[in-house]
Scaffold this active site. Structure first.
Site, PDB file in Angstrom:
ATOM      1  N   THR A  51       0.827  -1.215   0.000  1.00  0.00           N
ATOM      2  CA  THR A  51       0.000   0.000   0.000  1.00  0.00           C
ATOM      3  C   THR A  51       0.861   1.264   0.000  1.00  0.00           C
ATOM      4  O   THR A  51       2.065   1.222   0.252  1.00  0.00           O
ATOM      5  CB  THR A  51      -0.934   0.035   1.227  1.00  0.00           C
ATOM      6  OG1 THR A  51      -0.128  -0.143   2.396  1.00  0.00           O
ATOM      7  CG2 THR A  51      -1.977  -1.087   1.160  1.00  0.00           C
ATOM      8  N   CYS A  52       0.210   2.391  -0.297  1.00  0.00           N
ATOM      9  CA  CYS A  52       0.845   3.711  -0.265  1.00  0.00           C
ATOM     10  C   CYS A  52       1.084   4.088   1.195  1.00  0.00           C
ATOM     11  O   CYS A  52       0.200   3.839   2.016  1.00  0.00           O
ATOM     12  CB  CYS A  52      -0.035   4.772  -0.910  1.00  0.00           C
ATOM     13  SG  CYS A  52      -0.457   4.395  -2.632  1.00  0.00           S
ATOM     14  N   PRO A  53       2.183   4.736   1.577  1.00  0.00           N
ATOM     15  CA  PRO A  53       3.278   5.135   0.697  1.00  0.00           C
ATOM     16  C   PRO A  53       4.425   4.120   0.647  1.00  0.00           C
ATOM     17  O   PRO A  53       5.468   4.413   0.085  1.00  0.00           O
ATOM     18  CB  PRO A  53       3.770   6.427   1.360  1.00  0.00           C
ATOM     19  CG  PRO A  53       3.601   6.151   2.824  1.00  0.00           C
ATOM     20  CD  PRO A  53       2.407   5.234   2.954  1.00  0.00           C
TER      21      PRO A  53
END
Lengths: 74, 316
Positions: A10-12
């Site tokens: 997932t981000c970041p």
């Protein structure tokens, strides 16, 4: 071509992993990143462009995306 | 009357708010756009330590509020804050301190310099008496609209109109994928096709474009007017697009003048309710006179949001 799989990340974290991988790659080299649909495919290319890399293309595969880029100069 | 123990001039714009308990006040500080130098923050901490309760409150409109200040210390508090040019905010029927997101200097989403706009509005309009009710202004840098433009009396939101140089396009497809509004798709010639009706001017296509084929044709603020929250919320509606940053103060001044005039005698009534009473046409035409190239053809009245019981159709 080196392929870096960032699916399921997932981000970041995905962007930071891409950044770390790119540190070991020579400027001018073309690499590809595998990205999930949604936030990752929207955010990661833009952030890598901001870091000075040259985006070359984006292709949809079976439920994910392949981003091709050329590593920018330091 | 006995000689006042404190300088009453300090109280003129408000910002000193009565607390529960004898002699105690909250002192609301003026922090336009929520940006604060570290030096100023240190001074505020020192003043809060010396005169306050041992904590401060971060207000929902980006102010720092000093808690439990004895009114006899007002002059000292004002003087010591003044050593770092920190001023006291306002309350009551006045133009309040504008709020803003971080803007465009370090935030990659930001399209316009909201910090600069907030500072300018604060310098030129802060504390102006409306004669009727409070008047809140905010600045959002992009369509994410974190400051919530539609629930301010006048809310500004940064926007950019994209333009394509087809020769510079390498048909990578990144813009079409980045466009969450469905305004961009790849055409049969492998170049992006732009559907202006779906665009919300976020600039994501420009930001991701590897070659600069997408660029900004024009940039400015989308303006929403007539919103408020509280007991009877109203959602403000669209009045103008791409208002240049340098026209923001003039724009607010026209809205303020219309409000001051139309609310005459209405008592403590917010701008949105006056728009409902007078009709949006009146305000839109007033704005069209000064901003013909930016105001929209037509709009709708502020939208009533039912948050209190009984809900429509229910019995009390």
């Amino acid at each position: 071509m080196q392929s870096i799989d960032l699916r399921g990340v997932t981000c970041p974290t995905n962007f930071v992993m891409a950044k770390l991988e790119l540190e070991d790659i020579e400027a001018g080299t073309t690499v590809e990143f595998l990205l999930d649909d949604g936030e990752p495919v929207k955010n990661v290319p833009r952030s890598l462009k901001d870091e000075g890399h040259k985006l070359l293309g984006l292709q949809e595969k079976d439920g994910y995306y392949v981003l091709t880029l050329e590593k920018g100069a330091e | 009357m006995a000689e006042p123990k404190i300088d009453l001039k300090n109280l003129k714009a408000g910002g000193f708010i009565k607390e529960r308990g004898k002699d105690l006040f909250t002192v609301r500080l003026r922090v336009p756009g929520g940006r604060m130098s570290v030096d100023r923050l240190s001074k505020i901490a020192a003043v809060a330590q010396k005169y306050g309760k041992g904590y401060v409150h971060l207000s929902v409109r980006q102010s720092i509020e000093l808690i439990n200040i004895n009114f006899s210390d007002f002059d000292a508090v004002v003087a010591e804050l003044g050593e770092e040019q920190q001023k006291v905010a306002s309350c009551g029927a006045r133009v309040r301190v504008p709020t803003a997101c971080g803007g465009c200097e370090y935030n990659p989403n930001g399209l316009v310099d909201t910090q600069k706009s907030a500072l300018e509005v604060d310098q030129k309009l802060f504390g102006t008496a409306t004669g009727h009710h409070k008047f809140k202004v905010c600045f959002a840098g992009c369509p994410f609209d974190c400051p919530k433009s539609a629930i301010n009396d006048v809310g500004f939101q940064g926007a950019v109109w994209p333009k394509l140089d087809a020769d510079g396009c390498i048909s990578c497809g990144l813009c079409a994928k980045s466009c969450t509004e469905g305004a961009l798709s790849m055409g049969t010639d492998n170049k992006p096709v732009f559907d202006a009706a779906k665009c919300i001017y976020c600039g994501d296509c420009i930001k991701v474009c590897p070659t600069g084929a997408w660029s900004a044709e024009k940039k400015g603020y989308t303006v929403r007017i007539g919103g408020k929250w509280g007991r009877q919320p109203l959602v403000g509606t669209l009045y103008a697009t791409f208002v240049p940053e340098e026209r923001v103060v003039d724009f607010i001044a026209v809205v303020l003048a219309w409000y001051q005039e139309k609310a005459e005698g209405a008592g403590r009534v917010r701008l949105g309710d006056i728009i409902i009473r007078e009709g949006w046409q009146s305000l839109l035409e007033r704005l069209r006179a000064d901003f013909p190239e930016y105001v929209v053809q037509e709009t709708i009245a502020p939208q009533i949001i039912q948050t209190q019981l009984p809900l429509p159709g229910q019995q009390a």
